[in-house]
Design a protein around this motif. Structure first.
Motif, PDB file in Angstrom:
ATOM      1  N   ARG A  60       0.835  -1.218   0.000  1.00 39.58           N
ATOM      2  CA  ARG A  60       0.000   0.000   0.000  1.00 39.58           C
ATOM      3  C   ARG A  60       0.861   1.256   0.000  1.00 39.58           C
ATOM      4  O   ARG A  60       0.534   2.254  -0.651  1.00 39.58           O
ATOM      5  CB  ARG A  60      -0.963  -0.004   1.189  1.00 39.58           C
ATOM      6  CG  ARG A  60      -2.136  -0.932   0.954  1.00 39.58           C
ATOM      7  CD  ARG A  60      -3.182  -0.813   2.037  1.00 39.58           C
ATOM      8  NE  ARG A  60      -4.170  -1.862   1.883  1.00 39.58           N
ATOM      9  CZ  ARG A  60      -5.274  -1.745   1.166  1.00 39.58           C
ATOM     10  NH1 ARG A  60      -5.522  -0.625   0.527  1.00 39.58           N
ATOM     11  NH2 ARG A  60      -6.116  -2.751   1.075  1.00 39.58           N
ATOM     12  N   ARG A  61       1.974   1.206   0.746  1.00 40.02           N
ATOM     13  CA  ARG A  61       2.882   2.367   0.753  1.00 40.02           C
ATOM     14  C   ARG A  61       3.481   2.576  -0.634  1.00 40.02           C
ATOM     15  O   ARG A  61       3.603   3.693  -1.122  1.00 40.02           O
ATOM     16  CB  ARG A  61       3.993   2.170   1.792  1.00 40.02           C
ATOM     17  CG  ARG A  61       3.510   2.437   3.220  1.00 40.02           C
ATOM     18  CD  ARG A  61       4.662   2.517   4.202  1.00 40.02           C
ATOM     19  NE  ARG A  61       5.283   1.208   4.400  1.00 40.02           N
ATOM     20  CZ  ARG A  61       6.544   0.910   4.122  1.00 40.02           C
ATOM     21  NH1 ARG A  61       7.356   1.816   3.626  1.00 40.02           N
ATOM     22  NH2 ARG A  61       7.006  -0.309   4.347  1.00 40.02           N
ATOM     23  N   LEU A  62       3.848   1.460  -1.262  1.00 45.10           N
ATOM     24  CA  LEU A  62       4.426   1.556  -2.612  1.00 45.10           C
ATOM     25  C   LEU A  62       3.391   2.106  -3.604  1.00 45.10           C
ATOM     26  O   LEU A  62       3.698   2.959  -4.439  1.00 45.10           O
ATOM     27  CB  LEU A  62       4.922   0.172  -3.053  1.00 45.10           C
ATOM     28  CG  LEU A  62       5.587   0.092  -4.420  1.00 45.10           C
ATOM     29  CD1 LEU A  62       6.820   0.999  -4.498  1.00 45.10           C
ATOM     30  CD2 LEU A  62       5.979  -1.364  -4.742  1.00 45.10           C
ATOM     31  N   ALA A  63       2.152   1.613  -3.498  1.00 42.00           N
ATOM     32  CA  ALA A  63       1.090   2.094  -4.401  1.00 42.00           C
ATOM     33  C   ALA A  63       0.860   3.588  -4.206  1.00 42.00           C
ATOM     34  O   ALA A  63       0.750   4.348  -5.178  1.00 42.00           O
ATOM     35  CB  ALA A  63      -0.204   1.320  -4.152  1.00 42.00           C
ATOM     36  N   ALA A  64       0.817   4.037  -2.942  1.00 35.71           N
ATOM     37  CA  ALA A  64       0.557   5.459  -2.674  1.00 35.71           C
ATOM     38  C   ALA A  64       1.693   6.328  -3.216  1.00 35.71           C
ATOM     39  O   ALA A  64       1.453   7.382  -3.820  1.00 35.71           O
ATOM     40  CB  ALA A  64       0.380   5.675  -1.174  1.00 35.71           C
ATOM     41  N   ALA A  65       2.927   5.882  -3.016  1.00 37.74           N
ATOM     42  CA  ALA A  65       4.076   6.683  -3.468  1.00 37.74           C
ATOM     43  C   ALA A  65       4.130   6.753  -4.990  1.00 37.74           C
ATOM     44  O   ALA A  65       4.418   7.807  -5.570  1.00 37.74           O
ATOM     45  CB  ALA A  65       5.365   6.090  -2.922  1.00 37.74           C
ATOM     46  N   THR A  66       3.844   5.649  -5.649  1.00 40.48           N
ATOM     47  CA  THR A  66       3.901   5.664  -7.114  1.00 40.48           C
ATOM     48  C   THR A  66       2.685   6.398  -7.702  1.00 40.48           C
ATOM     49  O   THR A  66       2.779   6.993  -8.771  1.00 40.48           O
ATOM     50  CB  THR A  66       4.022   4.233  -7.695  1.00 40.48           C
ATOM     51  OG1 THR A  66       2.986   3.408  -7.158  1.00 40.48           O
ATOM     52  CG2 THR A  66       5.373   3.630  -7.361  1.00 40.48           C
ATOM     53  N   ARG A  67       1.578   6.385  -6.965  1.00 42.24           N
ATOM     54  CA  ARG A  67       0.403   7.162  -7.412  1.00 42.24           C
ATOM     55  C   ARG A  67       0.750   8.660  -7.412  1.00 42.24           C
ATOM     56  O   ARG A  67       0.377   9.392  -8.325  1.00 42.24           O
ATOM     57  CB  ARG A  67      -0.785   6.893  -6.473  1.00 42.24           C
ATOM     58  CG  ARG A  67      -2.124   7.377  -6.979  1.00 42.24           C
ATOM     59  CD  ARG A  67      -3.236   6.886  -6.077  1.00 42.24           C
ATOM     60  NE  ARG A  67      -3.111   5.452  -5.861  1.00 42.24           N
ATOM     61  CZ  ARG A  67      -3.340   4.825  -4.695  1.00 42.24           C
ATOM     62  NH1 ARG A  67      -3.745   5.510  -3.645  1.00 42.24           N
ATOM     63  NH2 ARG A  67      -3.190   3.523  -4.594  1.00 42.24           N
ATOM     64  N   ALA A  68       1.492   9.080  -6.407  1.00 43.58           N
ATOM     65  CA  ALA A  68       1.900  10.487  -6.337  1.00 43.58           C
ATOM     66  C   ALA A  68       2.821  10.822  -7.514  1.00 43.58           C
ATOM     67  O   ALA A  68       2.747  11.932  -8.080  1.00 43.58           O
ATOM     68  CB  ALA A  68       2.598  10.757  -5.009  1.00 43.58           C
ATOM     69  N   ILE A  69       3.680   9.885  -7.902  1.00 38.67           N
ATOM     70  CA  ILE A  69       4.545  10.126  -9.071  1.00 38.67           C
ATOM     71  C   ILE A  69       3.701  10.184 -10.346  1.00 38.67           C
ATOM     72  O   ILE A  69       3.924  11.027 -11.220  1.00 38.67           O
ATOM     73  CB  ILE A  69       5.660   9.059  -9.143  1.00 38.67           C
ATOM     74  CG1 ILE A  69       6.649   9.306  -7.986  1.00 38.67           C
ATOM     75  CG2 ILE A  69       6.381   9.082 -10.490  1.00 38.67           C
ATOM     76  CD1 ILE A  69       7.702   8.244  -7.797  1.00 38.67           C
ATOM     77  N   ASN A  70       2.683   9.304 -10.428  1.00 32.10           N
ATOM     78  CA  ASN A  70       1.753   9.358 -11.578  1.00 32.10           C
ATOM     79  C   ASN A  70       1.167  10.753 -11.746  1.00 32.10           C
ATOM     80  O   ASN A  70       0.984  11.234 -12.867  1.00 32.10           O
ATOM     81  CB  ASN A  70       0.567   8.398 -11.390  1.00 32.10           C
ATOM     82  CG  ASN A  70       0.952   6.950 -11.580  1.00 32.10           C
ATOM     83  OD1 ASN A  70       1.941   6.647 -12.221  1.00 32.10           O
ATOM     84  ND2 ASN A  70       0.156   6.062 -11.013  1.00 32.10           N
ATOM     85  N   GLU A  71       0.822  11.369 -10.609  1.00 33.09           N
ATOM     86  CA  GLU A  71       0.230  12.709 -10.645  1.00 33.09           C
ATOM     87  C   GLU A  71       1.101  13.675 -11.442  1.00 33.09           C
ATOM     88  O   GLU A  71       0.609  14.557 -12.129  1.00 33.09           O
ATOM     89  CB  GLU A  71       0.083  13.267  -9.214  1.00 33.09           C
ATOM     90  CG  GLU A  71      -0.981  12.590  -8.399  1.00 33.09           C
ATOM     91  CD  GLU A  71      -2.362  13.108  -8.731  1.00 33.09           C
ATOM     92  OE1 GLU A  71      -2.491  14.294  -9.073  1.00 33.09           O
ATOM     93  OE2 GLU A  71      -3.309  12.308  -8.676  1.00 33.09           O
TER      94      GLU A  71
END
Ligand SMILES: [Fe+2]
Length: 234
Positions: A75-86
């Motif tokens: 979940r931490r990895l998903a959240a961090a990469t989602r922020a990069i997607n932004e």
């Protein structure tokens, strides 16, 4: 007709690029983004090549800017990469993610296909193991020769008589212990599961270039090099 099945790319364009197959149709079964950081070229490839797509839970999370709950490593990895997607995805990429359907039915080569990322009961989130009875229940009202799914990151072929349930495994983040890009080919009704090695070091380097924090790069590298094991330290 040669049909390429791919799922769970998870922003790993190095893995996706290693798949060098000719095909007449390509079915994408969801989760183009998150966990990895190279989302834009993965979405561009899908938009350029996929005949049909369905939405994965991570496509949805990025499109709708869903806040992750919980602190598990994934979940931490998903959240961090989602922020990069932004930062890296354009409005057009986000529109594409937002409009991916939950299910698709189509006919190819005289055979009926039903596509869903997880299961018809819970199209983006249910983890259903290789259990013929459970799949039979989920598919009660679905008429298809092939039901094509992703989500578990593990290849599966389940013969239910009239219907075969096929999961090609994950292109960019397999969880079956085989650290290669997974996909499947259907040709003349016959399914073959394939894997191809790719440059994991390059995929990890791309995460560093994208600015992912070092502890999450280490986690990703362990996941990619082991084919899905979490490191003992997390
Ligand atoms: Fe996934």
């Amino acid at each position: 007709m040669r049909i390429l099945l791919i799922a769970d790319i998870h922003a790993n364009f190095v893995a996706l690029s290693a798949i060098q197959e000719s095909f007449d149709a390509c079915l994408f079964l969801g989760d183009a983004v998150e966990y990895g950081t190279d989302s834009a070229p993965c979405l561009d490839w899908i938009r350029g090549h996929a005949t049909a797509v369905v939405r994965g839970n991570h496509d949805h999370s990025t499109a709708q800017r869903v806040q992750s709950q919980g602190a598990s490593p994934l979940r931490r990895l998903a959240a961090a990469t989602r922020a990069i997607n932004e930062r890296v995805l354009t409005a057009s990429h986000r529109k594409f993610l937002s409009q991916m359907p939950l299910t698709r039915s189509l006919e190819l080569d005289g055979q009926k296909f039903f596509l869903v990322h997880a299961t018809p009961r819970d199209p983006m989130d249910e983890y259903l193991p290789e259990d013929a009875h459970a799949w039979q229940q989920r598919l009660s009202f679905i008429e298809a020769d092939f039901v094509c799914v992703g989500h578990t990151h593990k290849p599966m072929q389940l013969d239910l008589g009239q219907t075969q349930v096929i999961n090609p495994g994950s292109v960019g983040q397999p969880r079956n212990g085989v650290p290669e890009a997974h996909y499947a080919i259907i040709e003349q009704g016959k399914v073959s599961f394939r894997t191809v090695p790719y440059d994991i070091s390059r995929a990890v380097e791309q995460m560093r270039e994208a600015g992912l924090e070092e502890s999450l790069i280490e986690l990703s590298e362990h996941l990619l090099r082991t084919g899905g094991s979490l490191p003992a330290s997390v």
